[in-house]
Design an enzyme around this catalytic site. Structure first.
Site, PDB file in Angstrom:
ATOM      1  N   GLY A  12     -58.973  54.211 -10.822  1.00 44.51           N
ATOM      2  CA  GLY A  12     -58.697  54.424  -9.398  1.00 44.51           C
ATOM      3  C   GLY A  12     -59.231  53.292  -8.552  1.00 44.51           C
ATOM      4  O   GLY A  12     -59.673  53.505  -7.419  1.00 44.51           O
ATOM      5  N   SER A  15     -57.820  51.550  -4.500  1.00 43.64           N
ATOM      6  CA  SER A  15     -58.027  51.926  -3.099  1.00 43.64           C
ATOM      7  C   SER A  15     -59.400  52.569  -2.939  1.00 43.64           C
ATOM      8  O   SER A  15     -60.081  52.886  -3.924  1.00 43.64           O
ATOM      9  CB  SER A  15     -56.950  52.911  -2.620  1.00 43.64           C
ATOM     10  OG  SER A  15     -57.079  54.160  -3.278  1.00 43.64           O
ATOM     11  N   ILE A  17     -63.042  53.981  -2.553  1.00 49.88           N
ATOM     12  CA  ILE A  17     -64.326  53.669  -3.175  1.00 49.88           C
ATOM     13  C   ILE A  17     -64.152  52.756  -4.382  1.00 49.88           C
ATOM     14  O   ILE A  17     -64.939  51.833  -4.601  1.00 49.88           O
ATOM     15  CB  ILE A  17     -65.041  54.971  -3.573  1.00 49.88           C
ATOM     16  CG1 ILE A  17     -65.499  55.738  -2.322  1.00 49.88           C
ATOM     17  CG2 ILE A  17     -66.242  54.701  -4.481  1.00 49.88           C
ATOM     18  CD1 ILE A  17     -65.977  57.155  -2.597  1.00 49.88           C
ATOM     19  N   GLY A  18     -63.113  52.998  -5.168  1.00 50.23           N
ATOM     20  CA  GLY A  18     -62.880  52.169  -6.346  1.00 50.23           C
ATOM     21  C   GLY A  18     -62.639  50.714  -6.001  1.00 50.23           C
ATOM     22  O   GLY A  18     -63.194  49.812  -6.638  1.00 50.23           O
ATOM     23  N   SER A 136     -69.534  64.488  -6.222  1.00 49.86           N
ATOM     24  CA  SER A 136     -69.275  64.884  -4.834  1.00 49.86           C
ATOM     25  C   SER A 136     -70.339  65.855  -4.343  1.00 49.86           C
ATOM     26  O   SER A 136     -70.910  66.626  -5.125  1.00 49.86           O
ATOM     27  CB  SER A 136     -67.908  65.573  -4.720  1.00 49.86           C
ATOM     28  OG  SER A 136     -67.708  66.105  -3.427  1.00 49.86           O
ATOM     29  N   TYR A 149     -62.008  71.763  -7.008  1.00 53.74           N
ATOM     30  CA  TYR A 149     -62.643  70.461  -6.803  1.00 53.74           C
ATOM     31  C   TYR A 149     -64.152  70.568  -6.992  1.00 53.74           C
ATOM     32  O   TYR A 149     -64.769  69.752  -7.690  1.00 53.74           O
ATOM     33  CB  TYR A 149     -62.312  69.948  -5.401  1.00 53.74           C
ATOM     34  CG  TYR A 149     -62.775  68.539  -5.116  1.00 53.74           C
ATOM     35  CD1 TYR A 149     -62.101  67.446  -5.655  1.00 53.74           C
ATOM     36  CD2 TYR A 149     -63.871  68.298  -4.288  1.00 53.74           C
ATOM     37  CE1 TYR A 149     -62.511  66.151  -5.391  1.00 53.74           C
ATOM     38  CE2 TYR A 149     -64.287  67.004  -4.018  1.00 53.74           C
ATOM     39  CZ  TYR A 149     -63.604  65.937  -4.568  1.00 53.74           C
ATOM     40  OH  TYR A 149     -64.024  64.647  -4.301  1.00 53.74           O
TER      41      TYR A 149
END
Length: 260
Positions: A12, A15, A17-18, A136, A149
């Site tokens: 990832g 875009s 954070i990656g 998270s 999530y």
């Protein structure tokens, strides 16, 4: 530079954070492989990152894509020193009205996908390497509507501890970085994509008001935490969850909305 001569994989990485982490890793001397599902944004990211970046179109939830990805990495990179298992999705899963397929999709991407990324990467990882999972704050918040999530991100923490034990003989460190409210494209997807500007601004202000530091975080701030966990600066840090959330989970009563 902290990553001179190192080779890193960031899933990832096209875009948010990656991508911010890929920029920082390259600035610190690493050669970086990034993955993404969208060829256009992947190509744009590689063009921005320059010659020390390689892009691989892959969906980490698809076994055939992972096989192709790691065959390419074995050919192009030979070995890896760092894996940032960052790719993931969000999704609303309110209790009482959630479709099973949506719940399973989130778990499959955020938990299964992360595990099998690392499972496939392990044979390529050099001893003394570093694995970082993107967790998270939802592991702790109990926010309504995000059961899948939260479960996936909580599972990452438990899973990371076990993987750290599995890979301990090779001195490979395994940690989790746990972002809070971060300004990334994911916040403009799903239901939020249809929000009016006023509604979006109102929500953004609310999220800022519940963070003790009184603001959203930037992707670059998470990237710095990932760099710490990837580098020798954290050489004795293993099997931990590093909260990077402005105090959201640790000092809730310092938030502007709760101050008296």
């Amino acid at each position: 530079m902290k990553l001179t001569g190192k080779k890193a994989l960031i899933t990832g990485g096209n875009s948010g954070i990656g991508l911010a982490t890929a920029r920082l890793f390259i600035a610190e001397g690493a050669k970086v492989a990034i993955t993404g599902r969208d060829q256009k944004t992947l190509d744009e990211a590689v063009a921005e990152l320059g010659p020390r970046a390689c892009g691989y179109r892959a969906d980490i939830t698809v076994a055939e894509d992972r096989v192709r990805l790691f065959a390419g990495l074995a050919k192009d990179f030979e070995k890896l020193d760092i894996v940032f298992a960052n790719a993931g999705i969000s999704g609303r899963t309110p209790t009482g009205s959630t479709d099973e397929a949506i719940f399973e999709k989130v778990i499959h991407a955020d938990l299964n996908g992360a595990f099998f990324t690392v499972n496939s990467a392990a044979p390529l990882l050099n001893d003394n390497g570093s694995i970082i999972f993107n967790g998270s704050v939802h592991n702790y918040l109990g926010q309504p509507g995000v059961a899948a999530y939260a479960a996936a991100k909580g599972g990452l923490v438990s899973m990371a501890r076990v993987i750290a034990a599995d890979l301990a003989p090779r001195k490979i460190r395994v940690n989790v970085v746990a972002p809070g409210s971060i300004k990334t494209p994911i916040w403009k997807r799903g239901a939020r994509a249809a929000m009016s500007t006023d509604a979006s601004d109102k929500e953004a202000k609310f999220f800022s008001s519940v963070v003790p530091l009184g603001r959203w975080g930037e992707p670059e701030e998470i990237a710095k935490a990932v760099l710490f966990l990837a580098s020798e600066d954290s050489s004795y840090v293993n099997a931990v969850e590093l909260m990077v959330d402005g105090g959201l989970t640790g000092a809730q009563f310092g938030a502007p909305i709760l101050r008296h």
